[in-house]
Write a protein that holds these residues in place. Structure first.
Motif, PDB file in Angstrom:
ATOM      1  N   ASP A  27      -3.397 -14.191  -7.951  1.00  0.00           N
ATOM      2  CA  ASP A  27      -3.155 -13.512  -9.235  1.00  0.00           C
ATOM      3  C   ASP A  27      -2.885 -12.020  -9.069  1.00  0.00           C
ATOM      4  O   ASP A  27      -3.352 -11.196  -9.861  1.00  0.00           O
ATOM      5  CB  ASP A  27      -4.356 -13.718 -10.169  1.00  0.00           C
ATOM      6  CG  ASP A  27      -4.584 -15.175 -10.521  1.00  0.00           C
ATOM      7  OD1 ASP A  27      -3.603 -15.909 -10.692  1.00  0.00           O
ATOM      8  OD2 ASP A  27      -5.753 -15.586 -10.613  1.00  0.00           O
ATOM      9  N   PHE A  28      -2.102 -11.663  -8.046  1.00  0.00           N
ATOM     10  CA  PHE A  28      -1.830 -10.248  -7.803  1.00  0.00           C
ATOM     11  C   PHE A  28      -0.727  -9.706  -8.709  1.00  0.00           C
ATOM     12  O   PHE A  28      -0.840  -8.607  -9.247  1.00  0.00           O
ATOM     13  CB  PHE A  28      -1.439 -10.029  -6.337  1.00  0.00           C
ATOM     14  CG  PHE A  28      -1.075  -8.603  -6.027  1.00  0.00           C
ATOM     15  CD1 PHE A  28      -2.074  -7.677  -5.756  1.00  0.00           C
ATOM     16  CD2 PHE A  28       0.246  -8.177  -6.022  1.00  0.00           C
ATOM     17  CE1 PHE A  28      -1.760  -6.351  -5.482  1.00  0.00           C
ATOM     18  CE2 PHE A  28       0.577  -6.855  -5.755  1.00  0.00           C
ATOM     19  CZ  PHE A  28      -0.430  -5.937  -5.489  1.00  0.00           C
ATOM     20  N   HIS A  40      -4.037  -4.261 -12.899  1.00  0.00           N
ATOM     21  CA  HIS A  40      -3.193  -4.067 -11.720  1.00  0.00           C
ATOM     22  C   HIS A  40      -3.935  -3.247 -10.656  1.00  0.00           C
ATOM     23  O   HIS A  40      -3.927  -3.603  -9.470  1.00  0.00           O
ATOM     24  CB  HIS A  40      -1.889  -3.367 -12.112  1.00  0.00           C
ATOM     25  CG  HIS A  40      -1.035  -2.981 -10.941  1.00  0.00           C
ATOM     26  ND1 HIS A  40      -0.361  -3.901 -10.182  1.00  0.00           N
ATOM     27  CD2 HIS A  40      -0.776  -1.765 -10.381  1.00  0.00           C
ATOM     28  CE1 HIS A  40       0.298  -3.285  -9.203  1.00  0.00           C
ATOM     29  NE2 HIS A  40       0.057  -1.991  -9.307  1.00  0.00           N
ATOM     30  N   GLU A  41      -4.583  -2.166 -11.088  1.00  0.00           N
ATOM     31  CA  GLU A  41      -5.307  -1.319 -10.139  1.00  0.00           C
ATOM     32  C   GLU A  41      -6.443  -2.086  -9.455  1.00  0.00           C
ATOM     33  O   GLU A  41      -6.710  -1.914  -8.269  1.00  0.00           O
ATOM     34  CB  GLU A  41      -5.849  -0.077 -10.846  1.00  0.00           C
ATOM     35  CG  GLU A  41      -4.763   0.871 -11.337  1.00  0.00           C
ATOM     36  CD  GLU A  41      -3.802   1.286 -10.240  1.00  0.00           C
ATOM     37  OE1 GLU A  41      -4.272   1.612  -9.125  1.00  0.00           O
ATOM     38  OE2 GLU A  41      -2.576   1.263 -10.468  1.00  0.00           O
ATOM     39  N   ASP A  96      -6.773  -2.902  -5.332  1.00  0.00           N
ATOM     40  CA  ASP A  96      -7.984  -2.655  -4.556  1.00  0.00           C
ATOM     41  C   ASP A  96      -8.410  -3.903  -3.789  1.00  0.00           C
ATOM     42  O   ASP A  96      -8.783  -3.837  -2.605  1.00  0.00           O
ATOM     43  CB  ASP A  96      -9.097  -2.193  -5.492  1.00  0.00           C
ATOM     44  CG  ASP A  96     -10.336  -1.741  -4.739  1.00  0.00           C
ATOM     45  OD1 ASP A  96     -10.200  -0.888  -3.840  1.00  0.00           O
ATOM     46  OD2 ASP A  96     -11.425  -2.249  -5.035  1.00  0.00           O
ATOM     47  N   ILE A  97      -8.342  -5.066  -4.453  1.00  0.00           N
ATOM     48  CA  ILE A  97      -8.673  -6.333  -3.787  1.00  0.00           C
ATOM     49  C   ILE A  97      -7.702  -6.592  -2.634  1.00  0.00           C
ATOM     50  O   ILE A  97      -8.107  -7.009  -1.533  1.00  0.00           O
ATOM     51  CB  ILE A  97      -8.628  -7.497  -4.790  1.00  0.00           C
ATOM     52  CG1 ILE A  97      -9.683  -7.331  -5.885  1.00  0.00           C
ATOM     53  CG2 ILE A  97      -8.808  -8.846  -4.069  1.00  0.00           C
ATOM     54  CD1 ILE A  97     -11.114  -7.286  -5.377  1.00  0.00           C
ATOM     55  N   ALA A  98      -6.416  -6.329  -2.864  1.00  0.00           N
ATOM     56  CA  ALA A  98      -5.399  -6.560  -1.833  1.00  0.00           C
ATOM     57  C   ALA A  98      -5.671  -5.710  -0.595  1.00  0.00           C
ATOM     58  O   ALA A  98      -5.522  -6.174   0.544  1.00  0.00           O
ATOM     59  CB  ALA A  98      -4.007  -6.266  -2.386  1.00  0.00           C
ATOM     60  N   LYS A 132       5.382  -3.856  -3.759  1.00  0.00           N
ATOM     61  CA  LYS A 132       4.270  -2.922  -3.569  1.00  0.00           C
ATOM     62  C   LYS A 132       3.240  -3.507  -2.597  1.00  0.00           C
ATOM     63  O   LYS A 132       2.739  -2.801  -1.712  1.00  0.00           O
ATOM     64  CB  LYS A 132       3.610  -2.614  -4.911  1.00  0.00           C
ATOM     65  CG  LYS A 132       2.485  -1.596  -4.830  1.00  0.00           C
ATOM     66  CD  LYS A 132       1.988  -1.218  -6.220  1.00  0.00           C
ATOM     67  CE  LYS A 132       0.934  -0.115  -6.158  1.00  0.00           C
ATOM     68  NZ  LYS A 132       0.529   0.329  -7.519  1.00  0.00           N
ATOM     69  N   LEU A 133       2.936  -4.788  -2.760  1.00  0.00           N
ATOM     70  CA  LEU A 133       2.006  -5.452  -1.850  1.00  0.00           C
ATOM     71  C   LEU A 133       2.528  -5.410  -0.425  1.00  0.00           C
ATOM     72  O   LEU A 133       1.776  -5.137   0.528  1.00  0.00           O
ATOM     73  CB  LEU A 133       1.782  -6.897  -2.301  1.00  0.00           C
ATOM     74  CG  LEU A 133       0.912  -7.782  -1.407  1.00  0.00           C
ATOM     75  CD1 LEU A 133      -0.493  -7.219  -1.286  1.00  0.00           C
ATOM     76  CD2 LEU A 133       0.869  -9.212  -1.953  1.00  0.00           C
TER      77      LEU A 133
END
Length: 301
Positions: free
Chosen positions: A76-77, A85-86, A90-92, A130-131
């Motif tokens: 769910d990114f 989103h922020e 952070d999780i990513a 972005k990821l």
């Protein structure tokens, strides 16, 4: 010894997923090695659930001699805005740090199921780019997978579309046979993919023909997957693997098999089922144990 070496060479491109096996991480790794596998697909729970902590788990994997096929799974990114989103960014970053500690160069990200996510494909593509940019300093590639119950992206064809829109060198797709079979996505579009942008192929089958709703696909995926040749979609699996081979895909195949029965069985028995499936694919379908043409000529002399 020679027979075992030949077997290990034949299945070198195949690996197991820790999800399939019960027990502690070390026991899972040993069962895979004993079955002749040289690589393992790992999940976050393997690390955070380790009694010695996540870095000790990563060290255990590195010392096992098994290569990490990849690390999963970022969920769910894409498609979120504002504080959501922020939060996911952070999780990513944490997932990327864990992936790097394992020595894996592929992080699996699956398509969003969130009702809070935008369905705009350009928005999804921007987030995936972005990821991918976040992953570059770690030397990690992002393999994006279309879940068959994803809200917007639920087929590999649409996943391929947004990956192309994102246009990042370290962003590609994960091809998962379960989701293709569950959604009944035509296989002909496989030949339209760029093999260099297929970062991972996950293989499994299941025991019935129809999964018409998202709920049925999810329930089947999480409890009743089986190894290739054990389910009812063998012909389709053969077609998929052969199409990937003709396309020029030369990457890894990982058995992602969620099965409630398998986690109640002794690890060596489950690993043996995986070994038989890998040998069948390698020898009978991809014919990897056959000598190369130049080797045939040398033998003829």
């Amino acid at each position: 010894m020679n027979d075992r070496r030949s077997m290990e060479e034949a299945i070198r491109g195949f690996g197991m997923d820790t999800i399939t096996l019960a027990g502690p991480l070390q026991a899972k790794l040993q069962a895979m090695k004993d079955a002749g596998f040289s690589q393992v697909m790992l999940k976050a729970n393997d690390l955070v659930g380790h009694p010695g902590g996540w870095k000790a788990a990563a060290q255990e994997v590195r010392e096992s001699g098994l290569r990490g096929t990849g690390f999963q799974v970022l969920r769910d990114f894409e498609g979120l805005s504002g504080h959501l989103h922020e939060y996911k960014v952070d999780i990513a970053k944490t997932m990327l740090e864990m992936c790097a500690e394992l020595g894996c160069d592929v992080l699996l990200a699956c398509s969003s199921t969130s009702a809070h996510a935008s369905q705009d494909l350009d928005h999804i593509a921007r987030d995936l780019r972005k990821l991918a940019m976040l992953a570059i300093p770690f030397g990690i590639r992002i393999a994006y997978e279309g879940l068959s119950w994803g809200r917007t992206i639920n087929e590999y064809t649409t996943a391929w579309d947004v990956v192309n829109r994102a246009d990042a060198p370290n962003l590609g797709v994960c091809i998962d046979s379960y989701h293709i079979l569950a959604a009944k996505t035509p296989l002909d579009a496989i030949l339209d993919l760029d093999p260099a942008k297929i970062f991972l192929v996950q293989l499994s089958d299941f025991m019935w023909r129809e999964t018409p709703t998202f709920e049925e696909r999810m329930a089947t995926a999480r409890t009743y997957r089986v190894f290739p040749r054990e389910g009812v979609h063998t012909e389709e699996l053969i077609d998929l693997v052969q199409k990937l081979d003709r396309l020029g895909y030369a990457g890894d195949y990982s058995f992602e098999v969620f099965n409630d029965d398998f986690v109640q069985m002794p690890l060596p028995m489950v690993a043996e089922r995986a070994r038989k499936s890998a040998l069948w694919l390698a020898d009978d379908i991809l014919r990897r144990s056959l000598p190369l043409p130049n080797q045939l000529r040398l033998r003829a002399r």
